[in-house]
Design an enzyme around this catalytic site. Structure first.
Site, PDB file in Angstrom:
ATOM      1  N   PRO A  65       0.801  -1.233   0.000  1.00 23.38           N
ATOM      2  CA  PRO A  65       0.000   0.000   0.000  1.00 23.38           C
ATOM      3  C   PRO A  65       0.831   1.279   0.000  1.00 23.38           C
ATOM      4  O   PRO A  65       1.836   1.398   0.708  1.00 23.38           O
ATOM      5  CB  PRO A  65      -0.824  -0.128   1.280  1.00 23.38           C
ATOM      6  CG  PRO A  65      -0.993  -1.610   1.459  1.00 23.38           C
ATOM      7  CD  PRO A  65       0.321  -2.194   1.016  1.00 23.38           C
ATOM      8  N   CYS A  66       0.368   2.258  -0.784  1.00 24.95           N
ATOM      9  CA  CYS A  66       1.077   3.527  -0.958  1.00 24.95           C
ATOM     10  C   CYS A  66       0.692   4.628   0.030  1.00 24.95           C
ATOM     11  O   CYS A  66       1.519   5.521   0.298  1.00 24.95           O
ATOM     12  CB  CYS A  66       0.839   4.061  -2.374  1.00 24.95           C
ATOM     13  SG  CYS A  66       1.390   2.943  -3.674  1.00 24.95           S
TER      14      CYS A  66
END
Length: 413
Positions: free
Chosen positions: A77-78
């Site tokens: 996840p960013c």
């Protein structure tokens, strides 16, 4: 010629990296993904087996079952690192970067490949990056970071991705980052999408205005509303190319359509801008908003293909041997970690080999304290610092990540 290279994909999304690595020559033994819509897309494209659920949940999959695979890869996840967000890093319940690195000790892959947003390359996360490299070194791997631009690999989009590759020393000597393809430049938006504009009479004129590569496509998350093409700055850039970025269209423009700004793009058009065309043809399933998010959050397959090729060349000892030099990300963090004791500002800067003044050092310590516990002791005029524990989730049963994850489960994507 008979060599077989296997891969495990974590946080696989809808398969951009899976597809690129497959084209490079890797065969996936499992793809692990939380989002049910993305899992449907993976299965629709004959990617099996797919383990659906929280990647950190041992009931979903057990990393030890895949010990010895050629490659452990993922697009974790960013949001913990994105410049447009709060940059909570290790304190974000969605942060799985540190956890992914810890799986190296369980899987013992020949190589590790993780990608994320450019924000992870910023000074804010220097200590985090140094911790990752040190943990990999402890496990017997040589890790390197590199910022890659999708447009350097014929993808018609300005999409910087920060990539970590780690290999065992005997392979790392032969690893070279892929170079931009000077003979196959990225097309402009107009060139890439012209054929998808159907019989719209304004297509020729529009193509002349859409004469740049696209801004970074932003898939967004379940926390936000419907699909659109990004934040305010991106919308202005789209408008200059005569594209309406306030949403995604169901179909291409009709023959006689006229627009105040320009046409909206369809999911099929966005798919092309992400590099899903030609040899990277891929079918996305679900309703429009879900499809758009899957496409927008994907790692462009041509970039994954290029990095996968570079890793395979290292495995095969192709190309010249190189000298491996330790990659220093944060000398202040390194000095604190090696000392494992209280250090005065003067001693800390000396051990770190820096010329930071007091205020600079305090700002740096403040950044480190966002991801690590920093003990501060003051005696008279002297302030000393000691590095404490890493705040990130690395698999702890009692970590706050579990409660936050369950609370926000419906909004995580």
């Amino acid at each position: 010629m008979n060599e077989s290279f296997t891969a495990v994909e974590i946080c696989a999304g809808a398969g951009g990296q899976v597809l690129g690595l497959h084209q490079a020559g890797f065969k996936h033994e499992v793809a692990v993904e939380f989002d049910s819509n993305a899992c449907t897309t993976l299965r629709h494209n004959d990617i099996t087996p797919v383990a659906e659920g929280d990647v950190a949940d041992s009931s979903v999959w057990d990393p030890r079952d895949y010990e010895g695979v050629s490659l452990l890869a993922g697009g974790v996840p960013c949001p913990p690192f994105t410049i447009a967000g709060k940059q909570l890093g290790a304190n974000d319940e969605r942060d799985l970067f540190a956890w992914s690195v810890e799986q190296v000790d369980k899987v013992r892959p020949r190589a590790l490949l993780l990608e994320n947003v450019r924000g992870l390359s910023m000074p804010r996360f220097a200590g985090y990056r140094q911790h990752v490299l040190d943990r990999l070194a402890d496990s017997g791997y040589v890790g390197e970071w590199q910022l890659l631009q999708a447009s350097d690999f014929a993808v018609p989009q300005l999409r910087p991705r920060f990539v970590l590759v780690a290999l065992k020393p005997e392979d790392a000597e032969f690893f070279h980052w892929p170079k931009p393809d000077k003979f196959d430049p990225a097309p402009t938006v107009g060139q890439a999408l012209f054929d998808l504009m159907g019989d719209w009479k304004g297509a020729d004129d529009w193509k002349g205005h859409a004469d740049k590569i696209a801004p970074t496509i932003v898939g967004g998350s379940k926390k936000h509303g419907g699909a659109d093409l990004g934040p305010t700055r991106a919308k202005r850039a789209w408008a200059q190319m005569h594209v309406d970025a306030m949403g995604v269209a169901d179909a291409p423009p009709a023959r006689d359509d006229e627009f105040a700004i320009g046409p909206k793009l369809t999911c099929d058009m966005v798919q092309v801008l992400q590099g899903f065309e030609g040899r990277y043809d891929w079918s996305f399933t679900g309703r429009k908003t879900s499809r758009y998010r899957q496409i927008g959050n994907a790692f462009p397959p041509p970039v994954a293909h290029a990095v996968g090729n570079a890793i395979l060349k290292a495995f095969r000892r192709e190309g010249p041997r190189r000298e491996i030099r330790p990659s220093a990300q944060d000398p202040v963090y390194r000095a604190l970690a090696e000392a494992n004791d209280f250090l005065s500002a003067a001693k800390l800067t000396r051990l770190a080999g820096t010329t930071m003044g007091t205020s600079q050092l305090e700002r740096h310590i403040s950044m480190l304290s966002k991801d690590f516990d920093i003990e501060v002791a003051t005696r008279g005029q002297t302030t000393k610092y000691k590095l404490g524990s890493f705040n990130a989730f690395v698999g702890q049963e009692a970590h706050s990540r579990h409660e936050a994850f369950l609370k926000n489960r419906a909004k995580i994507s």
